[in-house]
Design an enzyme around this catalytic site. Structure first.
Site, PDB file in Angstrom:
ATOM      1  N   PHE A 144       0.946  -1.225   0.012  1.00 43.41           N
ATOM      2  CA  PHE A 144      -0.009  -0.065   0.020  1.00 43.41           C
ATOM      3  C   PHE A 144       0.769   1.396   0.143  1.00 43.41           C
ATOM      4  CE2 PHE A 144      -1.949   2.908   3.271  1.00 43.41           C
ATOM      5  CZ  PHE A 144      -2.393   3.742   2.399  1.00 43.41           C
ATOM      6  N   ASP A 191       9.753  -6.950  -3.935  1.00 46.81           N
ATOM      7  CA  ASP A 191       8.699  -7.306  -2.962  1.00 46.81           C
ATOM      8  C   ASP A 191       8.673  -9.114  -3.268  1.00 46.81           C
ATOM      9  OD1 ASP A 191       6.066  -7.460  -2.075  1.00 46.81           O
ATOM     10  OD2 ASP A 191       6.027  -5.453  -2.096  1.00 46.81           O
ATOM     11  N   ASN A 192       8.213  -9.537  -2.260  1.00 47.59           N
ATOM     12  CA  ASN A 192       7.803 -11.245  -2.370  1.00 47.59           C
ATOM     13  C   ASN A 192       6.157 -11.413  -2.390  1.00 47.59           C
ATOM     14  OD1 ASN A 192       6.788 -10.724   0.363  1.00 47.59           O
ATOM     15  ND2 ASN A 192       7.889 -12.546   1.193  1.00 47.59           N
ATOM     16  N   THR A 245       1.835  -9.416   0.989  1.00 47.16           N
ATOM     17  CA  THR A 245       0.518  -8.722   0.962  1.00 47.16           C
ATOM     18  C   THR A 245       0.471  -7.693  -0.149  1.00 47.16           C
ATOM     19  OG1 THR A 245       1.797  -7.400   2.563  1.00 47.16           O
ATOM     20  CG2 THR A 245       0.273  -8.937   3.510  1.00 47.16           C
ATOM     21  N   LEU A 270      10.439  -0.857   3.526  1.00 49.34           N
ATOM     22  CA  LEU A 270       8.906  -1.109   4.148  1.00 49.34           C
ATOM     23  C   LEU A 270       8.472  -2.520   3.933  1.00 49.34           C
ATOM     24  CD1 LEU A 270       9.217   2.000   3.217  1.00 49.34           C
ATOM     25  CD2 LEU A 270       7.190   1.913   1.780  1.00 49.34           C
ATOM     26  N   TYR A 326       5.426  -8.273  15.681  1.00 48.94           N
ATOM     27  CA  TYR A 326       5.223  -6.946  14.929  1.00 48.94           C
ATOM     28  C   TYR A 326       5.898  -6.052  15.699  1.00 48.94           C
ATOM     29  CZ  TYR A 326       3.726  -3.136  11.946  1.00 48.94           C
ATOM     30  OH  TYR A 326       3.694  -1.823  11.050  1.00 48.94           O
ATOM     31  N   LYS A 374       9.533  -4.638  14.895  1.00 51.64           N
ATOM     32  CA  LYS A 374       9.943  -3.283  14.692  1.00 51.64           C
ATOM     33  C   LYS A 374      10.924  -2.466  15.643  1.00 51.64           C
ATOM     34  CE  LYS A 374       7.551  -2.688  10.765  1.00 51.64           C
ATOM     35  NZ  LYS A 374       8.155  -1.886   9.587  1.00 51.64           N
ATOM     36  N   TYR A 399      24.173   0.036  14.003  1.00 53.83           N
ATOM     37  CA  TYR A 399      24.756   0.304  12.552  1.00 53.83           C
ATOM     38  C   TYR A 399      25.258   1.893  12.569  1.00 53.83           C
ATOM     39  CZ  TYR A 399      24.582  -4.087  10.159  1.00 53.83           C
ATOM     40  OH  TYR A 399      24.869  -5.464   9.758  1.00 53.83           O
ATOM     41  N   ARG A 421      -7.389  -3.677   7.993  1.00 53.77           N
ATOM     42  CA  ARG A 421      -7.447  -2.552   8.859  1.00 53.77           C
ATOM     43  C   ARG A 421      -8.706  -1.793   8.896  1.00 53.77           C
ATOM     44  NH1 ARG A 421      -1.361  -0.877   7.286  1.00 53.77           N
ATOM     45  NH2 ARG A 421      -1.841  -1.941   5.355  1.00 53.77           N
TER      46      ARG A 421
HETATM   47  P1  NAD Z   1       1.628  -3.571   3.208  1.00 52.79           P
HETATM   48  O1  NAD Z   1       1.094  -4.813   3.851  1.00 52.79           O
HETATM   49  O2  NAD Z   1       0.636  -3.043   2.051  1.00 52.79           O
HETATM   50  O3  NAD Z   1       3.019  -3.650   2.529  1.00 52.79           O
HETATM   51  C1  NAD Z   1       3.866  -4.429   2.796  1.00 52.79           C
HETATM   52  C2  NAD Z   1       4.624  -4.752   1.620  1.00 52.79           C
HETATM   53  O4  NAD Z   1       5.792  -5.455   1.993  1.00 52.79           O
HETATM   54  C3  NAD Z   1       3.860  -5.776   0.642  1.00 52.79           C
HETATM   55  O5  NAD Z   1       3.925  -5.626  -0.656  1.00 52.79           O
HETATM   56  C4  NAD Z   1       4.499  -6.944   0.958  1.00 52.79           C
HETATM   57  O6  NAD Z   1       4.464  -8.056  -0.084  1.00 52.79           O
HETATM   58  C5  NAD Z   1       6.122  -6.889   1.325  1.00 52.79           C
HETATM   59  N1  NAD Z   1       6.838  -7.727   1.807  1.00 52.79           N
HETATM   60  C6  NAD Z   1       6.214  -8.479   3.065  1.00 52.79           C
HETATM   61  N2  NAD Z   1       7.136  -9.104   3.628  1.00 52.79           N
HETATM   62  C7  NAD Z   1       8.205  -9.296   2.806  1.00 52.79           C
HETATM   63  C8  NAD Z   1       9.389  -9.968   2.449  1.00 52.79           C
HETATM   64  N3  NAD Z   1       9.909 -10.869   3.577  1.00 52.79           N
HETATM   65  N4  NAD Z   1      10.114  -9.773   1.554  1.00 52.79           N
HETATM   66  C9  NAD Z   1       9.752  -8.663   0.615  1.00 52.79           C
HETATM   67  N5  NAD Z   1       8.513  -8.160   0.738  1.00 52.79           N
HETATM   68  C10 NAD Z   1       7.787  -8.381   1.855  1.00 52.79           C
HETATM   69  O7  NAD Z   1       1.692  -2.631   4.313  1.00 52.79           O
HETATM   70  P2  NAD Z   1       1.921  -0.962   4.167  1.00 52.79           P
HETATM   71  O8  NAD Z   1       0.775  -0.510   5.154  1.00 52.79           O
HETATM   72  O9  NAD Z   1       2.015  -0.742   2.910  1.00 52.79           O
HETATM   73  O10 NAD Z   1       3.199  -0.789   5.208  1.00 52.79           O
HETATM   74  C11 NAD Z   1       4.428  -0.552   4.651  1.00 52.79           C
HETATM   75  C12 NAD Z   1       5.538  -0.368   5.846  1.00 52.79           C
HETATM   76  O11 NAD Z   1       5.128   0.766   6.635  1.00 52.79           O
HETATM   77  C13 NAD Z   1       5.456  -1.584   6.599  1.00 52.79           C
HETATM   78  O12 NAD Z   1       6.923  -1.883   7.146  1.00 52.79           O
HETATM   79  C14 NAD Z   1       4.855  -1.238   8.005  1.00 52.79           C
HETATM   80  O13 NAD Z   1       5.243  -1.936   8.884  1.00 52.79           O
HETATM   81  C15 NAD Z   1       5.056   0.212   7.725  1.00 52.79           C
HETATM   82  N6  NAD Z   1       3.713   1.035   8.669  1.00 52.79           N
HETATM   83  C16 NAD Z   1       2.737   1.214   8.054  1.00 52.79           C
HETATM   84  C17 NAD Z   1       1.380   1.903   8.577  1.00 52.79           C
HETATM   85  C18 NAD Z   1       0.298   2.047   7.764  1.00 52.79           C
HETATM   86  O14 NAD Z   1      -0.656   2.567   8.724  1.00 52.79           O
HETATM   87  N7  NAD Z   1       0.161   1.911   6.733  1.00 52.79           N
HETATM   88  C19 NAD Z   1       1.769   2.192   9.926  1.00 52.79           C
HETATM   89  C20 NAD Z   1       2.888   1.838  10.456  1.00 52.79           C
HETATM   90  C21 NAD Z   1       3.862   1.295   9.821  1.00 52.79           C
HETATM   91  N1  UDP Z   2     -11.272  -2.142  14.185  1.00 53.06           N
HETATM   92  C1  UDP Z   2     -12.581  -2.222  14.337  1.00 53.06           C
HETATM   93  N2  UDP Z   2     -13.050  -2.866  13.321  1.00 53.06           N
HETATM   94  C2  UDP Z   2     -12.408  -3.478  12.206  1.00 53.06           C
HETATM   95  C3  UDP Z   2     -11.013  -3.329  12.252  1.00 53.06           C
HETATM   96  C4  UDP Z   2     -10.447  -2.858  13.075  1.00 53.06           C
HETATM   97  O1  UDP Z   2     -13.060  -1.568  15.046  1.00 53.06           O
HETATM   98  O2  UDP Z   2     -13.039  -3.889  11.497  1.00 53.06           O
HETATM   99  C5  UDP Z   2     -10.558  -1.325  15.475  1.00 53.06           C
HETATM  100  C6  UDP Z   2      -9.145  -2.049  15.978  1.00 53.06           C
HETATM  101  O3  UDP Z   2      -9.525  -2.977  17.031  1.00 53.06           O
HETATM  102  C7  UDP Z   2      -8.518  -1.071  16.337  1.00 53.06           C
HETATM  103  C8  UDP Z   2      -8.404   0.088  15.360  1.00 53.06           C
HETATM  104  O4  UDP Z   2      -9.871  -0.278  14.851  1.00 53.06           O
HETATM  105  O5  UDP Z   2      -8.744  -0.635  17.955  1.00 53.06           O
HETATM  106  C9  UDP Z   2      -7.546   0.401  14.641  1.00 53.06           C
HETATM  107  O6  UDP Z   2      -7.540  -1.051  14.016  1.00 53.06           O
HETATM  108  P1  UDP Z   2      -6.394  -1.482  12.645  1.00 53.06           P
HETATM  109  O7  UDP Z   2      -6.156  -2.785  12.295  1.00 53.06           O
HETATM  110  O8  UDP Z   2      -6.569  -0.376  11.510  1.00 53.06           O
HETATM  111  O9  UDP Z   2      -4.706  -0.978  13.043  1.00 53.06           O
HETATM  112  P2  UDP Z   2      -4.173  -0.854  14.465  1.00 53.06           P
HETATM  113  O10 UDP Z   2      -3.801   0.564  14.980  1.00 53.06           O
HETATM  114  O11 UDP Z   2      -4.736  -1.772  15.369  1.00 53.06           O
HETATM  115  O12 UDP Z   2      -2.726  -1.488  14.173  1.00 53.06           O
END
Ligand code: NAD
Ligand code: UDP
Length: 319
Positions: free
Chosen positions: A13, A33-34, A37, A73, A145, A149, A159, A186
């Site tokens: 995403f 990417d693998n 997701t 990411l 997770y 992280k 590093y 989510r």
């Molecule tokens: P996402 O799941 O949509 O994207 C993650 C991507 O990583 C996917 O394309 C998946 O295929 C790839 N991936 C997973 N495991 C892999 C591996 N072993 N090797 C290669 N590719 C791999 O999630 P996102 O929302 O786009 O999040 C991107 C990053 O930002 C993540 O690291 C996530 O922890 C961080 N993040 C996102 C949010 C958010 O709200 N979107 C919040 C906090 C942190």
């Molecule tokens: N949540 C919810 N209904 C759903 C999905 C999530 O009420 O269908 C709630 C979840 O319990 C959390 C908040 O929404 O309190 C945000 O959840 P999300 O999975 O988006 O991200 P989080 O911040 O928990 O990683």
């Protein structure tokens, strides 16, 4: 100056939006990417761009590449997905981080880590600033997770101290927008899909828990500002929207904007679900001159329009 930039998780995403923006700025992008997701649909329109390269590769396997910058990411980000194979999640967070750090060390290039507000766990301090060390359950279902992280942040800073590596660590708070996978699980994706298909809106718990919601375009601007910041700006820096909503308020807003007749139902609150979350973004404002500009209502309208254009898929839930 045009750079060759590696984006791990580039088909996910956030990664999709970042790859697009980097290409628009004239950079070359290697998307690794693998597809755990991520989706080929997300990057389909980029594949014909000669400045874009796709590397189907698991970040847990070391790789040698000629690049000038790395955004790390790669990691599933939705609780449904990261809890589906918790050992793989922890491994990706830690071994994946080690591999990108080694690649960065060999070339002495900047590497940005997509960390998360989850490092604060179920916080006792509100709003959360970067000085807060967090309240994480190390053995709960979210630990793969959260602790993964946290360990990745430790590796980044080691590093930096041990090798002088130019690191950039950002803690991303809940971000939403087009290209979230329909089965992402989510809350924003779930509520929009439920509302558009007339299904019940599933609030976990009583809906008084809070989050803030950052539109993805704002986040991408923040990621790029962090990468181009001065070398001594290592982070960690919070990136998120500083407006707090209850989950119930989010549900009501989605119902209003979709003009949906869906009913609100309540489901059990997942274990260790944080009660309250809100970023203190003062550091990002001061050091990066960054502040989010897209209000929730506007961002939701854009996201709803996106979901209307893709076929609805049943939502996923944490069990
Ligand atoms: P996402 O799941 O949509 O994207 C993650 C991507 O990583 C996917 O394309 C998946 O295929 C790839 N991936 C997973 N495991 C892999 C591996 N072993 N090797 C290669 N590719 C791999 O999630 P996102 O929302 O786009 O999040 C991107 C990053 O930002 C993540 O690291 C996530 O922890 C961080 N993040 C996102 C949010 C958010 O709200 N979107 C919040 C906090 C942190
Ligand atoms: N949540 C919810 N209904 C759903 C999905 C999530 O009420 O269908 C709630 C979840 O319990 C959390 C908040 O929404 O309190 C945000 O959840 P999300 O999975 O988006 O991200 P989080 O911040 O928990 O990683």
């Amino acid at each position: 100056m045009s750079q060759r930039i590696l984006v791990t998780g580039g088909a996910g995403f956030v990664g999709t939006h970042l790859c697009k923006k980097l290409l628009q700025r004239g950079h070359q992008v290697v998307c690794m990417d693998n597809f755990a997701t991520g989706s080929m649909h997300n990057i389909a329109e980029l594949l014909n761009n000669p400045a874009f390269g796709l590397l189907t590769h698991d970040v847990n396997e070391a790789v040698s590449l000629e690049v000038d910058q790395i955004y790390n990411l790669a990691c599933p980000a939705s609780p449904v997905h990261y809890q589906a194979d918790p050992i793989a999640t922890l491994k990706t967070s830690v071994v994946g981080a080690l591999n990108v750090l080694e690649l960065a060390r060999l070339r002495n290039i900047p590497v940005l880590q997509a960390s998360t507000s989850e490092v604060y766990g179920d916080p006792h301090v509100h709003p959360q600033s970067e000085t807060y060390w967090g309240n994480v359950n190390p053995i709960g279902p979210r630990a793969c997770y959260d602790e993964g992280k946290r360990s990745a942040e430790t590796l980044f800073f080691d590093y930096c101290r041990q090798f002088g590596l130019p690191i950039k660590v950002v803690r991303i708070f809940n971000t939403y927008g087009p290209h979230m996978h329909p089965a992402d699980g989510r809350v924003v994706a779930n509520f929009i899909i439920q509302a558009l298909s007339g299904d019940d809106i599933t609030i976990y718990g009583d809906g008084t828990q809070t989050r803030s919601f950052c539109y993805v375009d704002d986040l991408v601007v923040g990621l790029m500002a962090m990468m181009s910041s001065l070398p001594d700006i290592t982070g960690p820096i919070n990136l998120g929207n500083p407006e707090e909503y209850t989950i119930r308020q989010l549900a009501d807003l989605v119902l209003e904007l979709t003009d949906s007749n869906s009913r609100i139902v309540h489901r059990p609150l997942p274990v260790d679900d944080p009660r309250q979350r809100l970023p203190d973004v003062d550091k990002a404002r001061r050091l990066l001159n960054w502040t989010p500009s897209v209000p929730l209502r506007e961002g939701l309208m854009r996201t709803i329009a996106h979901f209307k254009s893709v076929r609805a898929t049943p939502v996923l839930a944490v069990v």
